[in-house]
Design a protein around this motif. Sequence first.
Motif, PDB file in Angstrom:
ATOM      1  N   VAL A  24       0.945  -1.209   0.010  1.00  0.00           N
ATOM      2  CA  VAL A  24       0.094   0.107  -0.183  1.00  0.00           C
ATOM      3  C   VAL A  24       0.875   1.325   0.095  1.00  0.00           C
ATOM      4  O   VAL A  24       0.622   1.931  -0.942  1.00  0.00           O
ATOM      5  CB  VAL A  24      -1.122   0.186   1.108  1.00  0.00           C
ATOM      6  N   SER A  25       1.767   1.372   0.908  1.00  0.00           N
ATOM      7  CA  SER A  25       2.731   2.280   1.067  1.00  0.00           C
ATOM      8  C   SER A  25       3.516   2.797  -0.410  1.00  0.00           C
ATOM      9  O   SER A  25       3.487   3.760  -0.894  1.00  0.00           O
ATOM     10  CB  SER A  25       3.796   2.175   2.130  1.00  0.00           C
ATOM     11  N   ASP A  26       4.129   1.251  -0.969  1.00  0.00           N
ATOM     12  CA  ASP A  26       4.662   1.944  -2.369  1.00  0.00           C
ATOM     13  C   ASP A  26       3.753   2.224  -3.434  1.00  0.00           C
ATOM     14  O   ASP A  26       3.882   3.224  -4.118  1.00  0.00           O
ATOM     15  CB  ASP A  26       5.345   0.331  -2.830  1.00  0.00           C
ATOM     16  N   TRP A  27       2.515   1.801  -3.482  1.00  0.00           N
ATOM     17  CA  TRP A  27       1.576   2.343  -4.457  1.00  0.00           C
ATOM     18  C   TRP A  27       1.250   3.807  -4.322  1.00  0.00           C
ATOM     19  O   TRP A  27       0.877   4.479  -5.096  1.00  0.00           O
ATOM     20  CB  TRP A  27       0.189   1.576  -4.151  1.00  0.00           C
ATOM     21  N   VAL A  28       0.972   4.101  -2.796  1.00  0.00           N
ATOM     22  CA  VAL A  28       0.744   5.436  -2.721  1.00  0.00           C
ATOM     23  C   VAL A  28       1.726   6.292  -3.100  1.00  0.00           C
ATOM     24  O   VAL A  28       1.472   7.481  -3.548  1.00  0.00           O
ATOM     25  CB  VAL A  28       0.216   5.733  -1.048  1.00  0.00           C
ATOM     26  N   GLY A  29       2.870   6.056  -2.823  1.00  0.00           N
ATOM     27  CA  GLY A  29       4.028   6.808  -2.991  1.00  0.00           C
ATOM     28  C   GLY A  29       4.202   7.068  -4.502  1.00  0.00           C
ATOM     29  O   GLY A  29       4.457   8.200  -4.978  1.00  0.00           O
ATOM     30  N   LEU A  30       3.850   6.071  -5.455  1.00  0.00           N
ATOM     31  CA  LEU A  30       4.069   5.991  -6.974  1.00  0.00           C
ATOM     32  C   LEU A  30       2.805   7.141  -7.552  1.00  0.00           C
ATOM     33  O   LEU A  30       2.964   7.772  -8.597  1.00  0.00           O
ATOM     34  CB  LEU A  30       3.921   4.997  -7.554  1.00  0.00           C
ATOM     35  N   GLN A  31       1.838   7.456  -6.624  1.00  0.00           N
ATOM     36  CA  GLN A  31       0.701   8.305  -6.978  1.00  0.00           C
ATOM     37  C   GLN A  31       1.084   9.888  -6.976  1.00  0.00           C
ATOM     38  O   GLN A  31       0.361  10.695  -7.767  1.00  0.00           O
ATOM     39  CB  GLN A  31      -0.508   8.097  -6.365  1.00  0.00           C
ATOM     40  N   GLY A  32       2.078  10.238  -6.393  1.00  0.00           N
ATOM     41  CA  GLY A  32       2.422  11.892  -6.306  1.00  0.00           C
ATOM     42  C   GLY A  32       1.701  12.769  -5.531  1.00  0.00           C
ATOM     43  O   GLY A  32       1.539  14.100  -5.872  1.00  0.00           O
ATOM     44  N   LEU A  33       0.549  12.144  -4.701  1.00  0.00           N
ATOM     45  CA  LEU A  33      -0.145  13.104  -3.880  1.00  0.00           C
ATOM     46  C   LEU A  33       0.871  13.275  -2.663  1.00  0.00           C
ATOM     47  O   LEU A  33       1.344  12.645  -2.053  1.00  0.00           O
ATOM     48  CB  LEU A  33      -1.486  12.233  -3.520  1.00  0.00           C
ATOM     49  N   THR A  34       0.429  14.580  -2.183  1.00  0.00           N
ATOM     50  CA  THR A  34       1.025  14.990  -0.888  1.00  0.00           C
ATOM     51  C   THR A  34       0.164  14.954   0.256  1.00  0.00           C
ATOM     52  O   THR A  34       0.468  14.827   1.392  1.00  0.00           O
ATOM     53  CB  THR A  34       1.717  16.279  -1.052  1.00  0.00           C
ATOM     54  N   CYS A  35      -1.085  15.373  -0.184  1.00  0.00           N
ATOM     55  CA  CYS A  35      -2.086  15.271   1.017  1.00  0.00           C
ATOM     56  C   CYS A  35      -3.335  14.777   0.406  1.00  0.00           C
ATOM     57  O   CYS A  35      -3.692  14.678  -0.703  1.00  0.00           O
ATOM     58  CB  CYS A  35      -2.441  16.614   1.449  1.00  0.00           C
ATOM     59  N   GLY A  36      -3.985  13.655   1.448  1.00  0.00           N
ATOM     60  CA  GLY A  36      -5.323  13.093   0.922  1.00  0.00           C
ATOM     61  C   GLY A  36      -5.618  12.005   1.775  1.00  0.00           C
ATOM     62  O   GLY A  36      -5.342  11.894   2.757  1.00  0.00           O
ATOM     63  N   LEU A  37      -6.699  11.378   1.216  1.00  0.00           N
ATOM     64  CA  LEU A  37      -7.215  10.212   2.193  1.00  0.00           C
ATOM     65  C   LEU A  37      -7.434   9.038   1.216  1.00  0.00           C
ATOM     66  O   LEU A  37      -7.727   8.921   0.030  1.00  0.00           O
ATOM     67  CB  LEU A  37      -8.697  10.594   2.234  1.00  0.00           C
ATOM     68  N   LEU A  38      -6.901   7.580   1.860  1.00  0.00           N
ATOM     69  CA  LEU A  38      -6.943   6.610   1.258  1.00  0.00           C
ATOM     70  C   LEU A  38      -7.939   5.659   1.878  1.00  0.00           C
ATOM     71  O   LEU A  38      -8.137   5.673   3.152  1.00  0.00           O
ATOM     72  CB  LEU A  38      -5.629   5.878   1.529  1.00  0.00           C
ATOM     73  N   THR A  39      -8.921   5.019   1.122  1.00  0.00           N
ATOM     74  CA  THR A  39      -9.703   4.165   1.578  1.00  0.00           C
ATOM     75  C   THR A  39      -9.560   2.707   1.191  1.00  0.00           C
ATOM     76  O   THR A  39      -9.087   2.632  -0.265  1.00  0.00           O
ATOM     77  CB  THR A  39     -11.137   4.514   1.205  1.00  0.00           C
ATOM     78  N   LEU A  40      -9.357   1.786   2.031  1.00  0.00           N
ATOM     79  CA  LEU A  40      -9.447   0.326   1.689  1.00  0.00           C
ATOM     80  C   LEU A  40     -10.504  -0.351   1.936  1.00  0.00           C
ATOM     81  O   LEU A  40     -11.091  -0.200   3.082  1.00  0.00           O
ATOM     82  CB  LEU A  40      -8.183  -0.206   2.305  1.00  0.00           C
ATOM     83  N   PHE A  41     -11.088  -1.231   1.203  1.00  0.00           N
ATOM     84  CA  PHE A  41     -12.451  -1.939   1.220  1.00  0.00           C
ATOM     85  C   PHE A  41     -11.936  -3.544   0.728  1.00  0.00           C
ATOM     86  O   PHE A  41     -11.528  -3.411  -0.502  1.00  0.00           O
ATOM     87  CB  PHE A  41     -13.422  -1.114   0.199  1.00  0.00           C
ATOM     88  N   ILE A  42     -12.499  -4.481   1.578  1.00  0.00           N
ATOM     89  CA  ILE A  42     -12.209  -5.830   1.147  1.00  0.00           C
ATOM     90  C   ILE A  42     -13.551  -6.392   0.552  1.00  0.00           C
ATOM     91  O   ILE A  42     -14.464  -5.972   0.891  1.00  0.00           O
ATOM     92  CB  ILE A  42     -11.807  -6.587   2.405  1.00  0.00           C
ATOM     93  N   ARG A  43     -13.285  -7.135  -0.566  1.00  0.00           N
ATOM     94  CA  ARG A  43     -14.677  -7.452  -1.384  1.00  0.00           C
ATOM     95  C   ARG A  43     -14.882  -8.674  -0.770  1.00  0.00           C
ATOM     96  O   ARG A  43     -15.234  -9.790  -1.780  1.00  0.00           O
ATOM     97  CB  ARG A  43     -14.169  -7.407  -2.539  1.00  0.00           C
ATOM     98  N   HIS A  44     -15.037  -8.992   0.367  1.00  0.00           N
ATOM     99  CA  HIS A  44     -15.334 -10.372   0.789  1.00  0.00           C
ATOM    100  C   HIS A  44     -16.029 -10.200   2.361  1.00  0.00           C
ATOM    101  O   HIS A  44     -16.082  -9.549   3.087  1.00  0.00           O
ATOM    102  CB  HIS A  44     -14.020 -11.180   1.214  1.00  0.00           C
ATOM    103  N   THR A  45     -16.883 -11.538   2.491  1.00  0.00           N
ATOM    104  CA  THR A  45     -17.706 -11.415   3.873  1.00  0.00           C
ATOM    105  C   THR A  45     -17.114 -12.282   4.802  1.00  0.00           C
ATOM    106  O   THR A  45     -17.618 -12.569   6.049  1.00  0.00           O
ATOM    107  CB  THR A  45     -18.985 -11.867   3.611  1.00  0.00           C
ATOM    108  N   SER A  46     -16.070 -12.959   4.632  1.00  0.00           N
ATOM    109  CA  SER A  46     -15.435 -14.062   5.642  1.00  0.00           C
ATOM    110  C   SER A  46     -13.963 -13.593   5.850  1.00  0.00           C
ATOM    111  O   SER A  46     -13.200 -14.383   6.283  1.00  0.00           O
ATOM    112  CB  SER A  46     -15.751 -15.515   5.066  1.00  0.00           C
ATOM    113  N   ALA A  47     -13.560 -12.436   5.458  1.00  0.00           N
ATOM    114  CA  ALA A  47     -12.279 -11.930   5.914  1.00  0.00           C
ATOM    115  C   ALA A  47     -12.488 -10.320   6.193  1.00  0.00           C
ATOM    116  O   ALA A  47     -13.476  -9.839   5.743  1.00  0.00           O
ATOM    117  CB  ALA A  47     -11.120 -11.887   4.636  1.00  0.00           C
ATOM    118  N   SER A  48     -11.579  -9.680   6.801  1.00  0.00           N
ATOM    119  CA  SER A  48     -11.708  -8.452   6.997  1.00  0.00           C
ATOM    120  C   SER A  48     -10.521  -7.573   7.243  1.00  0.00           C
ATOM    121  O   SER A  48      -9.345  -8.092   6.819  1.00  0.00           O
ATOM    122  CB  SER A  48     -12.604  -8.188   8.583  1.00  0.00           C
TER     123      SER A  48
END
Length: 139
Positions: A24-48
């Motif tokens: 996640v950190s590597d991907w965010v760093g590649l996006q070139g944003l300095t300020c923002g909000l990251l949302t992570l969402f899991i697409r499953h009902t038996s993991a979190s």
Amino acid sequence: MKQVQNIFEIHTHGQGLYEFSPEVSDWVGLQGLTCGLLTLFIRHTSASLTIQENADPDVQFDLNNFFCRFVEENPKLYRHTCEGPDDMPAHIRSALTDVQLSIPIVHGSISLGTWQGIYLFEHRKTAHNRQVVAHLMGD
């Protein structure tokens, strides 16, 4: 305002916590944003998802063991048993934890504390391929 999305594929090999903060950190760093909000969402009902200590692996071990004791895998307790004895308890564990996380982006990096890591919490006993959708927005 820039918005980008990504899907992280996380391969599990049974119950437990799987850290994916570096990806996640590597991907965010590649996006070139300095300020923002990251949302992570899991697409499953038996993991979190969870943010937990990443310094001592005993924390992840103890959390997993606690949830296994707290939500018993006893088919006599549940009506939904067609997917195996660990499935309904996995749904309950997922309901008790988080399926979505919000993490601030500060100075171009995810703003986690010193000992914090981002984890997929696998609640099933067998291996699974899980998907976590990331949505990043900011400047």
